[in-house]
Motif scaffolding. Structure first.
Motif, PDB file in Angstrom:
ATOM      1  N   GLY A  71       1.191  32.641  16.708  1.00 53.64           N
ATOM      2  CA  GLY A  71       0.706  31.490  17.470  1.00 53.64           C
ATOM      3  C   GLY A  71       1.816  31.435  18.714  1.00 53.64           C
ATOM      4  N   ARG A  72       2.979  31.356  18.348  1.00 52.80           N
ATOM      5  CA  ARG A  72       4.247  31.616  19.239  1.00 52.80           C
ATOM      6  C   ARG A  72       4.240  32.521  20.341  1.00 52.80           C
ATOM      7  N   THR A  75       1.479  33.792  21.416  1.00 54.87           N
ATOM      8  CA  THR A  75       0.249  33.477  22.245  1.00 54.87           C
ATOM      9  C   THR A  75       0.607  32.232  23.201  1.00 54.87           C
ATOM     10  N   TRP A  99       8.328  25.117  14.229  1.00 52.75           N
ATOM     11  CA  TRP A  99       7.406  26.284  14.078  1.00 52.75           C
ATOM     12  C   TRP A  99       7.848  26.477  12.524  1.00 52.75           C
ATOM     13  N   LEU A 136       0.432  32.148  11.137  1.00 54.93           N
ATOM     14  CA  LEU A 136      -0.166  31.438  12.164  1.00 54.93           C
ATOM     15  C   LEU A 136       0.939  31.101  13.177  1.00 54.93           C
ATOM     16  N   SER A 137       2.096  30.809  12.594  1.00 56.02           N
ATOM     17  CA  SER A 137       3.188  30.270  13.426  1.00 56.02           C
ATOM     18  C   SER A 137       3.845  31.460  14.486  1.00 56.02           C
ATOM     19  N   SER A 162      -4.506  24.922  19.485  1.00 59.03           N
ATOM     20  CA  SER A 162      -3.876  26.100  19.467  1.00 59.03           C
ATOM     21  C   SER A 162      -4.427  27.228  20.034  1.00 59.03           C
ATOM     22  N   LEU A 163      -5.737  27.346  20.134  1.00 55.28           N
ATOM     23  CA  LEU A 163      -6.514  28.336  20.918  1.00 55.28           C
ATOM     24  C   LEU A 163      -6.797  28.217  22.198  1.00 55.28           C
ATOM     25  N   PHE A 169      -3.441  36.640  17.869  1.00 57.15           N
ATOM     26  CA  PHE A 169      -3.530  35.499  17.129  1.00 57.15           C
ATOM     27  C   PHE A 169      -3.518  35.866  15.789  1.00 57.15           C
TER      28      PHE A 169
END
Lengths: 183, 183
Positions: free
Chosen positions: A145-146, A148, A136, A141-142, A29-30, B99
DNA sequence: AATTGACATGTCAAAACTGGAAGGTCTAGA
DNA sequence: TCTAGACCTTCCAGTTTTGACATGTCAATT
């Protein structure tokens, strides 16, 4: 001190996680946002615990420790989010090489940029594929996260186009200059 | 170990430079490529000398030491340029905050992205102005420096557009969803 | 029953980076 | 003459990052 907040942030958002969980998130993720090694993650977990920002909420089967954020931890995350940020240090190994490409033969320099463009294209495609694949959820977070992930895609796209432009620029310099009113 | 090669590369290209010269170049020319503090520069100079990659060619008026690359140094630079490069570690404090922006109120999250977009626009304009202003020579340092400067400009442009897109995306989520065949 | 591989944590030395403090020289202008 | 400012180097303490090594559990396959 951003690693601290990356770890803390993940624990807050996941509402509980182990070091192992975090490691995987850093890898996936990161990956395009902040990198961390395993020793950093576990080390930071220990420090955050000592500082009372997180605590061990439960112990699982294989020595697993489930960490959860304390109120102080959640507060600290917010504080960091709102805080002014110092100018980020930009460091880019690829760009650094480009800067010194003049030390190579022109052909090699152009080849380097061509290879770089190809690699960036691959990475962009990889992220684009991820965007399509992943289903998603509706959580924060989704959503973020999307954002990024899209950033990553655009980043590689930009780099690819730049490398192609730079390669063309080099070609222009290598070739005998022609007058504008030629041809 | 890229700082080493950044310092070495500058000395090779300039064909002689002092620590002070290098510092200024790190502040200006390499600002968007690789950052280094003064203590790093002087420290690396000492190490490179110890390793025989550079040497003090002359001592100037104010304790100034003019370093020059040795043959071994020039060779090492080439070796590094051609060498395979490990995956670069990407770390981005702004992105990291994005994030975790879900921890803030939607309004604040959007404000953060708006501010970010504005800041990126400013930086882009700054680099664009630099590109116009600077009169470039014909040497390698200029040619490749021009490429990296253009990279910086594109980078900030991309970030600005992305931040604007992200802000709009957040707005879309905050607003009540409307049917496509509405309006 | 043995092996493989994912799960899971802990620790450490070395390298790199940060953010100063401290000290000295020369030049131009007030 | 004085002094501000650019020039120039050295050193250091503390933090962060890297890249291992070490250790052990559990589940599924062979």
């Amino acid at each position: 001190m951003s690693l601290r907040h990356a770890v803390l942030g993940l624990i807050v958002e996941l509402d509980g996680a182990s070091g192992y969980d975090l490691m995987k998130l850093f890898e996936i993720s990161l990956a395009n946002v902040w990198t961390a090694t395993q020793s950093q993650v576990y080390g930071e977990l220990a420090k955050l615990t000592a500082d009372g920002l997180i605590e061990v909420a439960a112990e699982g089967p294989r020595g697993r420790k489930e960490y959860r954020a304390t109120d102080a931890g959640r507060e600290e995350l917010r504080r960091w989010l709102v805080e002014e940020q110092p100018r980020p240090a930009r460091r880019d190994g690829v760009l650094l090489k480009v800067f010194f490409l003049g030390q190579l033969e022109p052909g090699r320099a152009r080849a380097y940029l061509r290879d770089s463009a190809a690699l960036m294209g691959e990475r962009r495609d990889g992220l684009a594929a991820l965007q399509e694949e992943v289903t998603w959820g509706d959580d924060n977070l989704s959503l973020y996260g999307r954002l990024t992930l899209e950033y990553g895609r655009r980043f590689f796209e930009m780099r690819k186009e730049w490398a192609e432009w730079a390669e063309a620029e080099l070609a222009r310099h290598a070739a005998p200059p022609e007058d504008a009113d030629h041809a």
